[in-house]
Design an enzyme around this catalytic site. Structure first.
Site, mmCIF file in Angstrom:
data_model
loop_
_atom_site.group_PDB
_atom_site.id
_atom_site.type_symbol
_atom_site.label_atom_id
_atom_site.label_comp_id
_atom_site.label_asym_id
_atom_site.label_seq_id
_atom_site.Cartn_x
_atom_site.Cartn_y
_atom_site.Cartn_z
ATOM 1 C CB SER A 265 71.764 51.854 64.558
ATOM 2 O OG SER A 265 71.572 50.564 64.849
ATOM 3 C CE LYS B 136 75.237 50.092 66.220
ATOM 4 N NZ LYS B 136 73.781 49.727 66.394
ATOM 5 C CE1 TYR C 55 74.883 49.141 70.439
ATOM 6 C CE2 TYR C 55 73.484 47.350 71.058
ATOM 7 C CZ TYR C 55 74.058 48.274 69.968
ATOM 8 O OH TYR C 55 73.792 47.869 68.831
ATOM 9 C CE1 TYR D 245 72.703 48.951 61.073
ATOM 10 C CE2 TYR D 245 70.652 49.520 59.872
ATOM 11 C CZ TYR D 245 71.425 49.654 60.955
ATOM 12 O OH TYR D 245 70.811 49.794 61.941
ATOM 13 C CB VAL E 282 65.919 48.532 63.426
ATOM 14 C CG1 VAL E 282 67.142 47.849 62.646
ATOM 15 C CG2 VAL E 282 66.363 48.616 65.022
#
Lengths: 307, 307, 307, 307
Positions: A66, A69, A191, A243, A261
């Site tokens: 992530s 992102k 993605y 998160y 993660v």
């Protein structure tokens, strides 16, 4: 403010986190992630004035997951500016990173670009602007870091695709609300590849320096974002980057940060430095357990925090 | 960083927000708030080196409402330290400030001390430590501001109590989960009084300086919070201080801030200054519409933000 | 259809449920309920043609709890007819009997009169029509059953009031939406008293006969509801009468039924009979565990069900 | 009970519903459904003793849509019996027919077989038992109705597939929870075809007789379900067959019923007859507006209802 002794601080932190390494839980939803040994720990600090510090496994590559992102958001933000926020919010989610409940209540508009649904929308934006969105992102990360040989881990990408039914559910769900333009399969493939870029702590710290540097890439001197835009990305990181633990990170660490993660966490001290820590054991929120503690100690020992 | 010309900046902002004043919606759930004229606008800046700037209705008192939650949190945090977080979280809520849904899902533990449910828990802590929690809080705010004649607006407090069924619902609900110790009526009465303290922009800016000053009250030189604790309160403000618009405030304003439905918003630039803006017309999230814009312009024109 | 041998059937059921009695969990949120021995089991059948059958502890009184919601609904429905449904729905809730989530999503209108929130609205209607709503309800149940000495268990009512914070939360919450007219305290007091009526299986079976009898009270020959109204109450019972297990009860039992946390369950075979079973051990949904099994066996052995 | 004059009753109903026909809203998410004229209305009654009545457009075929869920459930229930309920519940949903929220809260187990998610699980069961699940279902419906030339409307099926992102989202979501065995694409394709079977009111009334007949197919005398199983299917229909209006249908109509967005509604009077009504204009819950009123009048005028 005096300059901290980063070398000593990293050594102290590495010693302190050692007992925590066995406690986290390594992500196990795909074999490539599950195979990473729990005892790994690395940390790297790169300052804007060119100093570099590292400890432990800081040179070993891992799956950035992530953290990608953040790079995708930066690239999409450069294309669309504030128009991007018509399709994805910038509020903390108050729920797990892959919840569909919020998406249903808010009619297919994800709360922020750092939950999975929001990252899928960002990827959709990239799919519209680039023929191959994942390749475009990879090249952007190479540019940010000044490192040419960064690559996807294709095995990880394939595993993600094979098990990614929840992400597929979110993509189809947003498509049903009209908030996805490219075909679902194209967005998902892009993605999954983005998440599968492999980088080390040192490489990630290098790649984050542009955010500490108010938008200018220190490796080539080119401005990627305006000062204001860079601050705004930092703001989204601080409020949404970890998160459903963003409040906890702001409280304990006090820096804009993004986790994955794979166990990596990147953070910046605006105007000063970028830092990356890696340890694959995760806490209940999906953030690196030892990594979070390491960053907390880092801001305490250096006296750095945005507050 | 050069010192901005705060005087000129406040004048510029006052001129710029004038067209926005008619647009917001004044809180109308109690008569005393509904009666405040929409065109009111005031703003005050107090710096740590003793300079004071004000514009518009900065000397006029208004109902501080939820801004009191910040003072109550500070007072309870001084009593309990990190033990406080066992009873109230510090994550953004991702939902309206008075939602019971989250409370049910998380078994009576409010997400943070700045949503109503969280403030009721904080008030319950004060009820345990002080014979008269509301009076103790009022005295604490007098001390923070160095202003002796601050008082409750008893008419506002009485109106809040008469219409406060949703707050009563939340208090009983938390009581049913065992997360309220004092009698419900006592907690509610204290809470409604706290919200009904009347202060001006200038007085609120004064009262906020301790947070800009890393925990030391500049009016009497006494340390109220450690450096670390002051940073942590700022972190909770940034991530949770403006209801479900915290991400938007971080993005647009970039300062720890707390708003109230009376139309006031307080914010701090750590190490430098405190600022308070007031305009009673609210936006859809319950924050002062012109006030939010004023703070956004303030950080743009001064170049100040934590990012 | 041949007439079943009810005597033999009740004996069979009593023998079959014996092993289940230790399995349930007696409601323990108030001492009076917690004190009821788990091994109690009673069952009574009263037919429209005047036959009466009973087994076990069918003559022992217990706290009818939520079974009172059915009597309250009937009384309120007689006052208001279909206008009642403007304030309370008649859809299954799809969630626990005391959830506030649904109430928030649907703006203070409870899903049906058999969840607690709905019963509070029904009680509010009674408070408007009668000087003492609880006494009026008690008198109505006396009339339905033809038994003059029915009474509240005041100890139970007092315990309910002392621990009833969740019900208080719901009442205040609905008040905040404008869906409660009487003072919250009056509604709650009346509600807690209704729940605390004490009756035996035999008395409850008697009191339910009017619903089997299409609205005519067989004890005095007076029509209480039209044929259509009686059918409609039965419909609401079938779809909403057993908390979030209404689908399961329709599937397994197939009769309009209402349960209470005291361990009682009443049901009717329209045109034929009323049945009541009691056993204080509850299942995960808050319905009598042995009672549910007894009713399932009853419809299987008698061949009776509405389907 | 006297036999009603069904001919006269159907004529009365047809006249009464005429003014309602313009009010509903025809499903418009696919062109084939949107093209159906709003003024269509048909109704057919078939009794177990062989009488048939029809009015209006009762011979015109339409897309049965979710009515197919009932046939699919029957076929899957025949394969698996009560084991089916391990994968899908039988409780009313308390929310729209295509919500993902419930699915997330209950870990991928749909509330009942008549919401879309539940029907996808049922279809998955059929995919496991039959090489071509959709063809197997079509053949089963031919057998139930005794009509050999029933077919899919392939244009409808293709349109459903092209716009079915929400169903795809649900299928992937359940797959992520491990509650789908066959490949998502296979389940979706089969599901879309089942929904696209075209039948008339008369054909549907014929096909429903087995449920009125306690499980025996009156067209060939073969038992399809035991008496108990047929009752249980009726129970699930009554509590879950009409989306989030099941309570309302039980109250107003009082019969086991299943509706579809094509505007059809089927219902049975156990032991007596099957009825089907069709009118494409829908109400807010997605049930035929005129159709619901027609059924309400039907049970009032005939005095039939399960209560």
């Amino acid at each position: 403010m005096t300059t901290p002794d980063y070398r000593a601080i990293l050594d102290t932190i590495a010693a302190e986190v050692a007992p925590l390494l066995p406690e986290g839980r390594v992500a196990d939803y795909i074999p490539s992630l599950a195979a990473v040994p729990k005892h790994k720990f690395g940390m790297a600090v790169h300052t804007l004035d060119g100093r570099r510090y590292a400890v432990g496994d800081a040179a070993e590559r891992f799956s950035i997951q992530s953290i990608s992102k953040l790079f995708a958001l930066t690239l999409a933000f450069r294309q669309q500016g504030d128009a991007l926020w018509r399709r994805v919010g910038r509020e903390p989610s108050g729920s797990p990173f892959n919840s569909l409940v919020q998406l249903e209540h808010e009619h297919g508009k994800p709360r922020n670009p750092f939950i999975n649904a929001g990252a899928l929308v960002v990827t959709d934006v990239l799919c519209r602007h680039f023929v191959q969105a994942d390749v475009a992102l990879l090249q952007f990360v190479r540019r940010l870091s000044g490192i040419a040989d960064l690559n996807f881990d294709h095995e990880v990408a394939a595993s993600e695709a094979a098990t990614g039914h929840r992400n597929a559910a979110m993509a189809h769900f947003m498509k049903s609300f009209g908030n996805l333009e490219a075909p679902v399969d194209e967005v998902l493939s892009s993605y999954f590849h983005q998440c599968a870029i492999a980088m080390s702590c040192e490489e990630l710290a290098r790649a984050m320096l542009f955010l500490a540097n108010h938008g200018v890439n220190p490796h080539d001197g080119q401005r990627l974002l305006t000062v204001s835009e860079a601050k705004r990305i930092n703001a989204v990181l601080l409020t949404c980057g970890t998160y459903d633990a963003a409040g906890d990170y702001a409280y304990r660490v006090g820096l804009p940060a993004k986790s994955g993660v794979g166990g990596g966490i990147v953070a910046v001290v605006p105007g000063e430095l970028a830092v990356c820590v890696w340890s694959p054991g995760l806490d209940a929120n999906g953030n690196s357990l030892a990594g979070g503690y390491a960053l907390e100690r880092f801001t305490t020992l250096t006296g750095r925090s945005v507050f």
